[in-house]
Structure formats: structure tokens, C-alpha cells
Scaffold this active site. Sequence first.
Site, PDB file in Angstrom:
ATOM      1  N   HIS A 531       0.838  -1.203   0.000  1.00  0.00           N
ATOM      2  CA  HIS A 531       0.000   0.000   0.000  1.00  0.00           C
ATOM      3  C   HIS A 531       0.877   1.258   0.000  1.00  0.00           C
ATOM      4  O   HIS A 531       0.695   2.156  -0.827  1.00  0.00           O
ATOM      5  CB  HIS A 531      -0.912  -0.050   1.236  1.00  0.00           C
ATOM      6  CG  HIS A 531      -1.690   1.204   1.510  1.00  0.00           C
ATOM      7  ND1 HIS A 531      -3.023   1.329   1.223  1.00  0.00           N
ATOM      8  CD2 HIS A 531      -1.314   2.390   2.056  1.00  0.00           C
ATOM      9  CE1 HIS A 531      -3.444   2.537   1.576  1.00  0.00           C
ATOM     10  NE2 HIS A 531      -2.420   3.206   2.088  1.00  0.00           N
ATOM     11  N   GLU A 532       1.837   1.314   0.921  1.00  0.00           N
ATOM     12  CA  GLU A 532       2.690   2.515   1.011  1.00  0.00           C
ATOM     13  C   GLU A 532       3.515   2.686  -0.263  1.00  0.00           C
ATOM     14  O   GLU A 532       3.676   3.796  -0.765  1.00  0.00           O
ATOM     15  CB  GLU A 532       3.606   2.454   2.240  1.00  0.00           C
ATOM     16  CG  GLU A 532       2.873   2.367   3.588  1.00  0.00           C
ATOM     17  CD  GLU A 532       1.832   3.455   3.811  1.00  0.00           C
ATOM     18  OE1 GLU A 532       1.882   4.496   3.137  1.00  0.00           O
ATOM     19  OE2 GLU A 532       0.939   3.245   4.652  1.00  0.00           O
ATOM     20  N   HIS A 535       1.566   4.188  -3.030  1.00  0.00           N
ATOM     21  CA  HIS A 535       1.303   5.629  -2.892  1.00  0.00           C
ATOM     22  C   HIS A 535       2.256   6.459  -3.754  1.00  0.00           C
ATOM     23  O   HIS A 535       1.917   7.563  -4.172  1.00  0.00           O
ATOM     24  CB  HIS A 535       1.439   6.067  -1.434  1.00  0.00           C
ATOM     25  CG  HIS A 535       0.148   6.023  -0.671  1.00  0.00           C
ATOM     26  ND1 HIS A 535      -1.034   6.529  -1.179  1.00  0.00           N
ATOM     27  CD2 HIS A 535      -0.147   5.549   0.569  1.00  0.00           C
ATOM     28  CE1 HIS A 535      -2.004   6.353  -0.280  1.00  0.00           C
ATOM     29  NE2 HIS A 535      -1.491   5.756   0.783  1.00  0.00           N
ATOM     30  N   HIS A 657      -9.182   7.764   3.641  1.00  0.00           N
ATOM     31  CA  HIS A 657      -9.351   6.329   3.374  1.00  0.00           C
ATOM     32  C   HIS A 657     -10.830   6.023   3.217  1.00  0.00           C
ATOM     33  O   HIS A 657     -11.675   6.679   3.816  1.00  0.00           O
ATOM     34  CB  HIS A 657      -8.813   5.489   4.540  1.00  0.00           C
ATOM     35  CG  HIS A 657      -7.389   5.785   4.879  1.00  0.00           C
ATOM     36  ND1 HIS A 657      -7.045   6.757   5.787  1.00  0.00           N
ATOM     37  CD2 HIS A 657      -6.236   5.264   4.424  1.00  0.00           C
ATOM     38  CE1 HIS A 657      -5.723   6.806   5.874  1.00  0.00           C
ATOM     39  NE2 HIS A 657      -5.200   5.922   5.059  1.00  0.00           N
TER      40      HIS A 657
HETATM   41 ZN    ZN Z   1      -2.358   5.229   2.556  1.00  0.00          ZN
END
Ligand code: ZN
Length: 695
Positions: A531-532, A535, A657
Site C-alpha cells: 500500500h505505502e 502511494h 481512506h
Molecule cells: Zn495510505
Amino acid sequence: MSAFLVLQRIQLDDLMQVCSSPDCIETSGAMMSQMDLSVDPCSDFYEYSCARGLQDPSFIPPDKSKWGLFSKLDKRNKAVIKKLMDETNGTYEGVNSSAVYKSKVYYDTCMNATIRENLGIDPMLQVIDNVGSWPLTDQHWNANDWDVEENLAMAYGYGVSPFFSIFVSTDDKNSNKQMICFDQGGTTFSDYNRYSGNESEKFHAAFVKYFRSVSQLLGAEESESAQAAEEVWQFETKISAIQTKPENRTDPWELYHLMTIGQLKQDFSGWLNLSRFVEVLFEEAIPDGEKVIVYAPDFLSNLTSIVNSVEKSVLANYLTWHMVLSLVPLMPLSFRLAMLDFEYAQSGVQSSPALWEECIERTTGTIGFAVGALFVKKSFSEDSKQNVQKILDGIRNAFEESLPETSWMDVNTRERALDKAKAIIDKIGYPDFIKQPAELDAYYEKLKFEGTSEFNNSLAARIFYVKKNLLKLKNETDRTEWAMSPEMVNAYYSPAMNEIVFPAGILQKPFYDANYPKSLVYGAIGMVMGHELTHGFDNSGRKYDKHGNLHDWWTNSSVTAFDKRTQCLVEEYSAFKVQSENLNGLTTLGENIADNGGIKSALKAYKTWKDESGVRDIKLPGLNMTSEQLFFLSFSQVWCSYYTPQYALQSLVTDPHSYAKFRVIGVLKNMPEFASAFQCAKGTPMNSGERCSVW
Ligand SMILES: [Zn+2]
């Protein structure tokens, strides 16, 4: 051929060894206690994974507005830190550490309710005096003596930002450089809906009640405080109306405006002498030619006409209100009860956390690297660090290896994307300096806790951090800096640093454990890592290059293809509903891109680990699930979350989110691998056949 391969995989999984260690039994029990096995996983996988846990009333602590795995782990970390704080004698590995000692002092003063009650309102009245006094509590207040530049700079010095925000941060277009930045702000509620939406009357009433209670506790007359509350509410309503809405703040190119102090001065004319204000704040003159970044120029010029339309007494009531508001948690019980009332109206919490929990929260918020040093020593081994690094390396490889499959990008853009992915710096666990007592002490050297009260120690810390931030202007960007302290249950990607950071606080059970089945590890921390990483390539992150600079490295055709693919996600998530309100697919787009990309990298890395290690992953007792099914269950259960009804609605506007349930459903509907792992028939809700895919 493909049917045979699937069959073979199932047979291999059948051969997986069932783990019967106490750890596995406990983990399996914890996972099963969340699940509602009466729900068809192909119909609603979130309900299947989470529903039983969410129905259990003991699942929901009355002092929380949202509760799930993150908050549970956070509470467990806090309990570990409490023990460390109770036991520490101010040393680190036998060596005296002034930083560790300061953390102990802060914690002890926070826990001392007697001192807090005995001091009463005096410390707050002193601060009020320092920011120009309050017409409400000071009979001698005089508009002619009220110096807006001095008072505003004083409030900013205490870390409070009425009217607008000003701070020093990395230049988006030159990540080596630190710049003075200006942005919008200035309202008690960050959610503009509270001032103008359907329920604005409810929030208006809650605001007025809170303002009146607090100001009267500080000595204001009843009728005057009622009038001031109304005036400040009206003033904030006007400010909220000129703030740019979150959905129009997603493009860093549009937000970035380079100006000089000299040019910006005009925007403040009539109410604030900008040069004088920054001189007081920075404790030195800032020349007119100094370049600054303005993220909200229209807001600042519109603010001027709002400010110029009210009396100075309203400005003073408003400014002091923001100062007081930020300090209420440090005040005697009567203040904190008023705050709880206000919080109930906002987010539905019914009680305050235990004092020790609040104190650990504030101690880590105040001197987090010192607390972090103790936490890391207790809870994060060198072995863990190395293991986590290996998992992260696998996730990076998976992401990089999947780039050639993104055929919607042209070759040039894809090559630059690969370059950027390879340049991403990773930081795991903690910054090295915290393990060197001399360096840790030096970091906090100028932070002095001389008072016997938490109130004064907190003020000292606020002044320390604001100064630390403003002083950055003098230096090049420090790339070793961590924006989170080690005990936090969180992680981040910084576009300007092009780095991903995973504090030790999240590298714990059930996100990570060396003895867990790897399916669970990759589904939980593996997904967070992916996920990171993703980004760096979401709708905002993609606009920064490998050096962390806003710089267009995409060809037009790749941008068009990217926009088309992300529009699919915007539409998918906008169709989800909470209490009949739709999610905002635009403001959550960056996080949704990261969620969708993150799980793909995690799954790919998990499969590679299985193939390369030759180790058969373990099965959990009682859960007759294949390793891929466990991977998806682990991912889903990370997000099992309870929201109060109030907070659920608030989060739709304030949280970038998506609502937790749709972080699971939205992602899994897009994954053919999920449908095949659970053999979901085509046309079932979890395998509708409509799929979005970006990374
Ligand atoms: Zn995030």
C-alpha cells in the site's frame, strides 16, 4: 491445463502441515471469533470475515469512535509503554539518559491529577494573558492595546493555528530545500459540512454549549459568553465557506503557488502586517524577497475581507478560543467533562479513556523518540528488523516485476516508473539515533521540563517543536528524519522524500510475527507495505519524480490511460454507501489506488516466497482453509472496524481512506485471484466481473 494447475495447488495446500502450537491455536481462535461462517464469502467477504466480532458489544470500548485491529494493537503498545514508564529510572541500557528521564517526568506529571486540580485555572489564565488576553475574562481588555501580530505569533509559537496555517516544509519542486508555507485552516471543525450541512444546527448547538461551558469555567459572564460563542460561530462559518473543499485539493500542481513575502503582503492588507508577524514568529526579519509556497492564495485574500468585517473583540475572542481549545485536555476534570460532551456530539464517544492511556498518548506525542527507544528495546528485535526487511524486499520486487504488465503505460513512462520504484528509500522500525543515548539526549537537549505540572511541560514542548520546525528554514532537507515515532501503529509514504516508513509499533502481532503462517503475514503487513509503495504512484504521488520533486515525467498518452483506469475506481467507490450516504470516490482515490495495488504486490510476493523458499506454509487448526484463502482472510480482518454512527458519517468527509468495509470489498471485487481462491461463481457479488485495475 489451467484446471490441472489449480487442482495441483489445492492438493499441495491439502498437504500443508497443520500447526498445533499454542500460538497457532490462539491465532486461529482469534480469527474465528471474528468470522460469521453463516455468510457466504462470495456474497460479502467483509461480513464473512468480521461480522461476529462486530456484533459482540464487548468489542466496542465506550471511549472510542472507531475500533479495530489498529486500535487494539495501539492499546497493547500503550500498555507495554506504561509498564516501561512505571519502571524506568531514566536510563537506557544502564546509561543515564536525559531524554528518557524527561519522558518519565512528563508521564509522571500527566498522571498527577492532584496537581492538575490544585492549579485550577491559573495556568490557562496566564496563557490567555500571553496571547493578548480575552475580552470575555478580562474586564480591562482594550481593543487599542490588542496587537494582532504579537498575539497571533504568540499563539503560533504555542502550536495553535487560528485564521490560517504557517509552517516550514519541503519545497515540492526542490526537495532539498525548506520553505515557509501558508495554507488554509482556522476552524474548530475541519469538516465544512458541520457549518453548512444538513446537521449544522446540531453542531452549532454543540459548539455554543462547549464554548460557553469552557469560557464560564474560566470566569466569563453567562450572557457575554453566549454572545461571544455566537459571534465566533458566525465568524468560523464564514471562514469555512472560503476553504477549498477536499475534492478540489487532490492535485499538488494546482495547490502549489510560489510567491514572495512582498507579494503575499497585499493579501493580508487591512488586518495583518505580514512582515512584522513573521519577524515576531521567526525572531528575525524575513526579507520581502523571500519566496514562500502558498497552498491556498484565494483563501488568504478572501480571509482578509472576512476579518476586516468584524470588530477586534471578535478576533480576540476567536483567537483566544483556539488557544484555549487546544489546552482543554490538560485542564481539571470539569473542563474535560465539557470536552467529553462536545466529543460525544461530534463522534459519539461516551467516556474518556483511562488516565494512563491518555498520559501514554500525550507522553509519546510529546517525546516520542525517547519513549520509542525503550519500546524498541522491549518489543522490536534486530531479528525482526531483518525479517521485515526481507518481506519488504520481496514486496518491492513484486511491484517492480509487475510493471511490465502495465501495458497501458508507454515504454518511456514505464521505465521512469521503474526508476522511481527502485529509488524509493525504506525505513524500518526506528531511526538509528534513538539507540545512541548521547544522540537521543542531544535531540531533546533544548526541551526543558521545569514545571511540576503537565500543563507547563506541554507548553514547553509545544514551543520546542514550533522552534524546531521554523529553524528548518536555515538548512537543507534532512532526509534521515522520521515523521512518525517508533511506537506508532501506522506507516507512511512521503512523496517529497520518496520514502516508505514502517515504525516498530505496527511491526507486531497480528500484523507481523516470525512464527505466523506467511499467508497471514503477507496478507497483513505485506499488504500495508505494498500500500505505502503504491502511494508513490497514486493520483498525487505519481506527480513527484524519483528525487521527490513535482515534475512531469509522464507522457500524455500514459496520463490519459491512467486517468481512465483511476476513473473506474472513482466510480466503483462512489457507488458504496454508509447510512445511505455515498462514499466520495474522488477524495479517497489515492488510498483506494494504494489499497488495490498493495494487495496485488503482497499476493505476488507471497507466491514468490512459497515458490522460492520451498517451505510449505502452515495451516491453522480449526480453519480448513488454503494458504491463499488465509491470505485474503488475514487482509480482510486487518480492517474489521466498528464505527459509532456519528463517526461513520464524519469519516466520509474527513478520512482520505474509504470506510473500512469497502477497503475490503472494493479491493477484492477487483481481484480474479480472490474469486478463484474462494471459487466464487461468476455473477456473485464478490465476482461480478466488473473490475478496475491500475497497478
Ligand atoms: Zn495510505
